[in-house]
Structure formats: structure tokens, C-alpha cells
Design a protein around this motif. Structure first.
Motif, mmCIF file in Angstrom:
data_model
loop_
_atom_site.group_PDB
_atom_site.id
_atom_site.type_symbol
_atom_site.label_atom_id
_atom_site.label_comp_id
_atom_site.label_asym_id
_atom_site.label_seq_id
_atom_site.Cartn_x
_atom_site.Cartn_y
_atom_site.Cartn_z
ATOM 1 N N LYS A 43 33.408 31.253 14.072
ATOM 2 C CA LYS A 43 32.453 30.114 14.971
ATOM 3 C C LYS A 43 33.228 28.870 14.633
ATOM 4 O O LYS A 43 33.242 28.057 15.734
ATOM 5 C CB LYS A 43 31.085 30.215 14.338
ATOM 6 N N ALA A 44 33.703 28.541 13.458
ATOM 7 C CA ALA A 44 34.124 27.156 13.388
ATOM 8 C C ALA A 44 35.494 26.880 14.125
ATOM 9 O O ALA A 44 35.799 25.996 14.859
ATOM 10 C CB ALA A 44 34.440 26.882 11.901
ATOM 11 N N ARG A 45 36.282 28.117 14.037
ATOM 12 C CA ARG A 45 37.316 28.035 14.719
ATOM 13 C C ARG A 45 37.455 28.051 16.197
ATOM 14 O O ARG A 45 38.206 27.214 17.013
ATOM 15 C CB ARG A 45 38.407 29.165 14.412
ATOM 16 N N LEU A 46 36.432 28.643 16.815
ATOM 17 C CA LEU A 46 36.136 28.735 18.184
ATOM 18 C C LEU A 46 35.633 27.356 18.619
ATOM 19 O O LEU A 46 36.056 26.838 19.674
ATOM 20 C CB LEU A 46 35.296 29.731 18.790
ATOM 21 N N GLN A 47 34.767 26.566 17.807
ATOM 22 C CA GLN A 47 34.174 25.374 17.981
ATOM 23 C C GLN A 47 35.309 24.219 18.190
ATOM 24 O O GLN A 47 35.594 23.471 19.064
ATOM 25 C CB GLN A 47 33.174 25.043 17.194
ATOM 26 N N ALA A 48 36.192 24.498 17.296
ATOM 27 C CA ALA A 48 37.506 23.588 17.266
ATOM 28 C C ALA A 48 38.366 23.953 18.720
ATOM 29 O O ALA A 48 38.760 22.809 19.051
ATOM 30 C CB ALA A 48 38.359 23.613 16.032
ATOM 31 N N SER A 49 38.616 25.163 18.994
ATOM 32 C CA SER A 49 39.160 25.631 19.966
ATOM 33 C C SER A 49 38.523 24.980 21.305
ATOM 34 O O SER A 49 39.155 24.182 22.379
ATOM 35 C CB SER A 49 39.406 26.817 20.219
ATOM 36 N N ASP A 50 37.249 24.980 21.350
ATOM 37 C CA ASP A 50 36.370 24.451 22.587
ATOM 38 C C ASP A 50 36.644 23.042 22.597
ATOM 39 O O ASP A 50 36.760 22.548 23.692
ATOM 40 C CB ASP A 50 34.998 24.941 22.423
ATOM 41 N N SER A 51 36.524 22.272 21.564
ATOM 42 C CA SER A 51 36.731 20.817 21.539
ATOM 43 C C SER A 51 38.165 20.437 22.125
ATOM 44 O O SER A 51 38.180 19.545 22.766
ATOM 45 C CB SER A 51 36.362 20.362 19.938
ATOM 46 N N ARG A 52 39.253 21.300 21.270
ATOM 47 C CA ARG A 52 40.386 20.733 21.960
ATOM 48 C C ARG A 52 40.689 21.008 23.218
ATOM 49 O O ARG A 52 41.353 20.243 24.191
ATOM 50 C CB ARG A 52 41.254 21.531 20.950
ATOM 51 N N ILE A 53 40.112 22.123 23.873
ATOM 52 C CA ILE A 53 40.421 22.410 25.224
ATOM 53 C C ILE A 53 39.650 21.318 26.122
ATOM 54 O O ILE A 53 40.107 20.669 27.111
ATOM 55 C CB ILE A 53 39.809 23.840 25.734
ATOM 56 N N ALA A 54 38.291 20.907 25.826
ATOM 57 C CA ALA A 54 37.848 19.967 26.517
ATOM 58 C C ALA A 54 38.753 18.583 26.351
ATOM 59 O O ALA A 54 38.871 17.817 27.498
ATOM 60 C CB ALA A 54 36.592 19.646 25.709
ATOM 61 N N GLU A 55 39.247 18.421 25.215
ATOM 62 C CA GLU A 55 39.997 16.995 25.221
ATOM 63 C C GLU A 55 41.226 17.120 26.146
ATOM 64 O O GLU A 55 41.633 16.299 26.839
ATOM 65 C CB GLU A 55 40.617 16.804 23.679
ATOM 66 N N LEU A 56 41.903 18.274 26.233
ATOM 67 C CA LEU A 56 42.906 18.380 27.185
ATOM 68 C C LEU A 56 42.735 18.404 28.527
ATOM 69 O O LEU A 56 43.202 17.871 29.261
ATOM 70 C CB LEU A 56 43.754 19.800 26.819
ATOM 71 N N GLU A 57 41.555 19.070 28.944
ATOM 72 C CA GLU A 57 40.988 18.947 30.375
ATOM 73 C C GLU A 57 40.406 17.688 30.897
ATOM 74 O O GLU A 57 40.794 17.131 31.832
ATOM 75 C CB GLU A 57 39.729 19.850 30.539
ATOM 76 N N ALA A 58 40.164 16.742 29.699
ATOM 77 C CA ALA A 58 39.754 15.349 30.209
ATOM 78 C C ALA A 58 40.844 14.534 30.421
ATOM 79 O O ALA A 58 40.631 13.705 31.283
ATOM 80 C CB ALA A 58 38.811 14.744 28.864
ATOM 81 N N GLY A 59 41.997 14.940 29.883
ATOM 82 C CA GLY A 59 43.265 14.144 30.421
ATOM 83 C C GLY A 59 43.956 14.719 31.464
ATOM 84 O O GLY A 59 44.760 13.953 32.030
ATOM 85 N N LEU A 60 43.378 15.524 32.275
ATOM 86 C CA LEU A 60 44.055 16.102 33.356
ATOM 87 C C LEU A 60 43.498 15.442 34.575
ATOM 88 O O LEU A 60 42.300 14.958 34.692
ATOM 89 C CB LEU A 60 43.632 17.669 33.678
ATOM 90 N N PRO A 61 44.291 15.227 35.647
ATOM 91 C CA PRO A 61 43.920 14.583 36.651
ATOM 92 C C PRO A 61 42.821 15.438 37.595
ATOM 93 O O PRO A 61 42.786 16.694 37.363
ATOM 94 C CB PRO A 61 45.160 14.416 37.738
ATOM 95 N N GLY A 62 41.988 14.634 38.361
ATOM 96 C CA GLY A 62 41.003 15.311 38.960
ATOM 97 C C GLY A 62 41.433 16.308 40.101
ATOM 98 O O GLY A 62 42.803 16.041 40.412
ATOM 99 N N PRO A 63 40.637 17.114 40.683
ATOM 100 C CA PRO A 63 41.346 18.011 41.649
ATOM 101 C C PRO A 63 41.541 16.969 43.034
ATOM 102 O O PRO A 63 40.772 16.089 43.325
ATOM 103 C CB PRO A 63 40.238 18.861 42.257
ATOM 104 N N ALA A 64 42.714 17.271 43.685
ATOM 105 C CA ALA A 64 43.044 16.711 45.017
ATOM 106 C C ALA A 64 42.238 17.026 46.190
ATOM 107 O O ALA A 64 41.758 18.187 46.145
ATOM 108 C CB ALA A 64 44.626 16.598 45.263
ATOM 109 N N SER A 65 41.805 15.967 47.041
ATOM 110 C CA SER A 65 40.941 16.142 47.831
ATOM 111 C C SER A 65 41.997 16.775 49.357
ATOM 112 O O SER A 65 41.595 17.108 49.951
ATOM 113 C CB SER A 65 40.519 14.844 48.413
ATOM 114 N N GLU A 66 43.164 16.496 48.887
ATOM 115 C CA GLU A 66 44.058 17.024 50.112
ATOM 116 C C GLU A 66 44.210 18.715 50.030
ATOM 117 O O GLU A 66 44.153 19.471 49.169
ATOM 118 C CB GLU A 66 45.575 16.552 50.041
ATOM 119 N N LYS A 67 44.408 19.131 51.242
ATOM 120 C CA LYS A 67 44.425 20.683 51.375
ATOM 121 C C LYS A 67 45.994 21.114 50.938
ATOM 122 O O LYS A 67 46.771 20.255 51.431
ATOM 123 C CB LYS A 67 44.235 21.199 52.712
#
Length: 66
Positions: free
Chosen positions: A38-62
């Protein structure tokens, strides 16, 4: 009660006590593993959330294939 019957009952009881103790130990080890995972999963979830926060948002262009 006859002596041999009493001996069998005592032996059976001793075996049951040993099995219960073994199962209790196994359960305690499994609980430790669950808590560790559980502790490892929580750490992984936190790390994924940090990485996703640094990604650019979805482009509005098709995309070009539309």
C-alpha cells in the motif's frame, strides 16, 4: 473416557493449536506485505500525479488526420 481415546483427543488438540499458531503467523506476514505494498502504491500514485502535473494540457486543435 478411556486412556487411548483421551490421548487421541489431546494429540488432536495440540495439532489444532499448532495449526492455528502457524496460520496466525502467516496472516501477520501477509498483513505486513499488504501494508508495504500500500505504501509503495501510494508513493507511485503521488509520483504519477507529479509527472502528470508537469505535462502540457490537451491541445484544442484537431489532429491532422481529421
Amino acid at each position: 473416557m478411556t486412556e487411548p481415546r483421551l490421548d487421541r483427543i489431546e494429540a488432536h488438540l495440540a495439532e489444532q493449536e499448532r495449526v492455528i499458531e502457524d496460520l496466525s503467523e502467516a496472516l501477520a506476514l501477509q498483513q505486513k506485505d499488504i501494508e508495504r505494498l500500500k505504501a509503495r502504491l501510494q508513493a507511485s500514485d503521488s509520483r504519477i500525479a507529479e509527472l502528470e502535473a508537469g505535462l502540457p494540457g490537451p491541445a484544442s486543435e484537431k489532429p491532422p488526420h481529421y
